[in-house]
Write an enzyme that holds these catalytic residues in place. Sequence first.
Site, PDB file in Angstrom:
ATOM      1  N   TYR A   1      49.000  52.566  44.567  1.00 13.94           N
ATOM      2  CA  TYR A   1      48.704  52.432  45.993  1.00 13.94           C
ATOM      3  C   TYR A   1      49.497  53.432  46.840  1.00 13.94           C
ATOM      4  O   TYR A   1      49.113  53.727  47.975  1.00 13.94           O
ATOM      5  CB  TYR A   1      49.006  51.017  46.469  1.00 13.94           C
TER       6      TYR A   1
ATOM      7  N   LYS B   1      50.120  47.921  30.727  1.00 14.42           N
ATOM      8  CA  LYS B   1      49.065  48.485  29.876  1.00 14.42           C
ATOM      9  C   LYS B   1      49.693  49.591  29.032  1.00 14.42           C
ATOM     10  O   LYS B   1      49.254  50.745  29.013  1.00 14.42           O
ATOM     11  CB  LYS B   1      47.910  49.020  30.746  1.00 14.42           C
TER      12      LYS B   1
ATOM     13  N   ASP C   1      44.796  43.137  30.289  1.00 14.52           N
ATOM     14  CA  ASP C   1      43.519  42.506  29.947  1.00 14.52           C
ATOM     15  C   ASP C   1      43.749  41.167  29.254  1.00 14.52           C
ATOM     16  O   ASP C   1      43.063  40.178  29.530  1.00 14.52           O
ATOM     17  CB  ASP C   1      42.652  43.434  29.084  1.00 14.52           C
TER      18      ASP C   1
ATOM     19  N   ASP D   1      48.208  42.623  42.155  1.00 12.60           N
ATOM     20  CA  ASP D   1      47.155  42.352  43.122  1.00 12.60           C
ATOM     21  C   ASP D   1      46.026  41.573  42.455  1.00 12.60           C
ATOM     22  O   ASP D   1      45.519  40.576  42.987  1.00 12.60           O
ATOM     23  CB  ASP D   1      46.644  43.681  43.675  1.00 12.60           C
TER      24      ASP D   1
ATOM     25  N   ASP E   1      45.348  37.149  42.688  1.00 14.03           N
ATOM     26  CA  ASP E   1      44.079  36.640  43.207  1.00 14.03           C
ATOM     27  C   ASP E   1      43.385  35.758  42.179  1.00 14.03           C
ATOM     28  O   ASP E   1      42.753  34.748  42.527  1.00 14.03           O
ATOM     29  CB  ASP E   1      43.162  37.804  43.603  1.00 14.03           C
TER      30      ASP E   1
END
Length: 358
Positions: free
Chosen positions: A142, A191, A223, A247, A251
């Site tokens: 970001y 990851k 994942d 993020d 959620d």
Amino acid sequence: MDYKIAIIPGDGIGPEVMEQAIRVLDRVGVRFGHRFTYETALAGGCAIDQVGTCLPAETIDICKAADAVLLAAIGGWQWDTLPGDQRPERAILGLRKEFELFANLRPAILFEELIDACPLRPEIIAGGLDIVVVRELTGGIYFGERGYKETELGRAAYDVEQYATGEVERIARVAFDMAMKRSKQVTSVDKANVLESSRLWREVVTEVAKEYPEVTLKHLYIDNAAMQMVSNPRQFDVILTSNLFGDILSDEASMITGSIGMLPSASLTTGSFGLYEPVHGSAPDIAGQDKANPMAMILSVAMMLRYTFGLLEEADAVEAAVQSVLRAGYRTGDLGGGGAGTTLIGTQEAGRLIAEAI
């Protein structure tokens, strides 16, 4: 005690849920003998419309003069056609960077009263859930280099994911310190099988873990973590992860709690200053209709009382008031209000009931 709070209502349902947060804070002040003063600031789409920029300099000054910041919601379809660097959401990134709010705490608690609202099977969530996502907030993709370039296949866009050792160390310590006060378990999500930034992340987190021999550290790929969140969420206590992955996971966790309208968050720096906001967005489709759930905003107030002001009894009282309203069967629409054994309430009534319960 006197506390000065910068108020950023923002867009969409933001002003509605903020009104209820202030109502609850005022009640806390009366009940416990505190004085809260507020100064309202512009940010987001409403700021673009009024002064031409999503984060005016005056807003930064107001926040700097405050003990803490309450932010409701920013954004909306009205501003979707603006260039990326001019969109309302850039205000949130600007605030995070300006105040070095590198640690984002997102608790995902499934109240016993909302088990029926959870989409997972009862046997998966038996006993309830209490997870905290510790998300790095001022680094990663970001805030990395971005731009466009020409390729053989045409115009391409790129965003760079980058982390420095110091950035990972400081957010890791936040997670491990929190785990020491909970169940002494940290799950670090990355990851590392693909990304160099994740390999550094895993290396640094593993080194920091040596400072906390009582804490059990587990690593998961993003994942797998996303899959585990819905298949066996009770295995998690403190989840430590990067800006992008945090993020997504927070959620996902919000839906397990019954609704994204129940998730508060705290964005913290090295001192006591913090910015507190619900995880949900501006929901322009229901703005002005008295349908928004203010509980995430109100629970964000509880986090402010706890983490910035050190008012633990007051924070507990706010959280207990929310739970007592749920226990009495009151529900906003996102929580299935109006179903068997429940009473459908709107934004204002929810705020009133919670304030009265303190």
